[in-house]
Design a protein around this motif. Sequence first.
Motif, short mmCIF file in Angstrom:
data_model
loop_
_atom_site.label_atom_id
_atom_site.label_comp_id
_atom_site.label_asym_id
_atom_site.label_seq_id
_atom_site.Cartn_x
_atom_site.Cartn_y
_atom_site.Cartn_z
N VAL A 63 -6.87 47.92 40.65
CA VAL A 63 -5.75 48.06 41.26
C VAL A 63 -6.11 48.40 42.73
O VAL A 63 -7.20 48.53 43.04
CB VAL A 63 -4.83 49.20 40.78
CG1 VAL A 63 -4.44 49.01 39.36
CG2 VAL A 63 -6.00 50.63 40.59
N GLU A 64 -4.94 48.34 43.53
CA GLU A 64 -5.20 48.47 44.99
C GLU A 64 -5.57 49.97 45.12
O GLU A 64 -5.08 50.70 44.27
CB GLU A 64 -4.05 48.08 45.79
CG GLU A 64 -3.59 46.44 45.68
CD GLU A 64 -4.63 45.43 46.40
OE1 GLU A 64 -5.54 46.32 47.00
OE2 GLU A 64 -4.68 44.55 46.20
N SER A 67 -2.75 53.03 44.33
CA SER A 67 -1.97 52.73 43.01
C SER A 67 -1.82 53.83 42.14
O SER A 67 -2.58 54.96 41.97
CB SER A 67 -2.60 51.71 42.38
OG SER A 67 -2.17 51.42 41.07
N ASN A 84 -9.68 50.90 41.28
CA ASN A 84 -10.03 49.91 42.24
C ASN A 84 -11.21 49.50 42.02
O ASN A 84 -11.58 48.39 42.96
CB ASN A 84 -9.53 50.43 43.90
CG ASN A 84 -10.58 51.56 44.08
OD1 ASN A 84 -11.55 51.71 43.57
ND2 ASN A 84 -9.74 52.47 44.99
N GLU A 151 3.43 54.52 41.99
CA GLU A 151 3.55 53.02 42.07
C GLU A 151 2.46 52.19 41.57
O GLU A 151 1.26 52.32 41.96
CB GLU A 151 3.75 52.45 43.44
CG GLU A 151 4.04 51.02 43.59
CD GLU A 151 4.71 50.57 45.27
OE1 GLU A 151 4.45 49.45 45.51
OE2 GLU A 151 4.54 51.45 45.85
N PHE A 152 2.49 51.38 40.58
CA PHE A 152 1.48 50.29 39.99
C PHE A 152 1.17 49.38 41.01
O PHE A 152 2.26 48.37 40.90
CB PHE A 152 1.83 50.06 38.51
CG PHE A 152 0.91 48.81 38.05
CD1 PHE A 152 -0.24 49.21 38.33
CD2 PHE A 152 1.42 48.24 36.88
CE1 PHE A 152 -1.32 48.24 37.65
CE2 PHE A 152 0.32 47.19 36.32
CZ PHE A 152 -0.99 47.35 36.71
N LYS A 153 0.02 49.25 41.44
CA LYS A 153 -0.35 48.04 42.57
C LYS A 153 -1.57 47.32 41.81
O LYS A 153 -2.54 47.48 42.14
CB LYS A 153 -0.80 48.69 43.90
CG LYS A 153 0.33 49.51 44.46
CD LYS A 153 -0.17 50.15 45.66
CE LYS A 153 0.89 51.03 46.35
NZ LYS A 153 0.59 51.73 47.71
#
Length: 233
Positions: A63-64, A67, A84, A151-153
């Motif tokens: 993930v970023e 996230s 990440n 927020e899921f990134k």
Amino acid sequence: MVSCNISFHMEKNVILTHDAKEEYLNIRRLVYFYTMQMQKHHLIDEIVIDNTPAMVNPFYGRVEKGSAYVVEYARGVPAMIYSNLGAWEIPAAKLCRGYLNDYKALQNNVDRDLGQMEIQPMIKNRMDMIGPRYMITQMPWLKKDQTLPLEFKPQTILASDNMVGSEAESAYVKELCRYVDHYFRAVGHPEIIGAKVDATKAPVSKEAAPKKRTCMIMGQMKHLLKTHGTTKD
């Protein structure tokens, strides 16, 4: 999150960021939390926690930065946590066996304590079933004024990204694991580490050969053996 000044010697050319430290401290706590819940609901017989770098899959679950914390399920239980740096596996998930009611009770408890919100239902394809995935919105160990990103990134891995799975990134993950192990030992919670007892055996010292003993036979005993020792019944 608990602030703690840790004196920690790092390898050269490896600089751990504050965000990475905090992220993995929480991931370690989550791995422990989920594992304890599995035992509590009779899905595993004993606690199995392996927080070595080998538990990180750098090519999946990335993930970023910033996230939300996301957990992916497999076989009805939490199986990995996204970061990440990749997916951090929960090894106890592969050992779960139990009744349907036990799985339901586990789900109810973790949903309540972690504020889990389903963000993607189970995906079925020709090869396997993936998910479902849940976003974690709260953690019992955080202070009241601390919040989590919601927020899921997901991070897309590009063919040109030579950093993913590289020796440099592996060294970073290894150093991050060392830092977090050191942290939990320092704050008095080594159980979260889950490291196995060192199996290295102490060198075995050879036993000295028994000393040869001589027997001095004299007097009447010598005479007895001489006259009767070779006599057959």
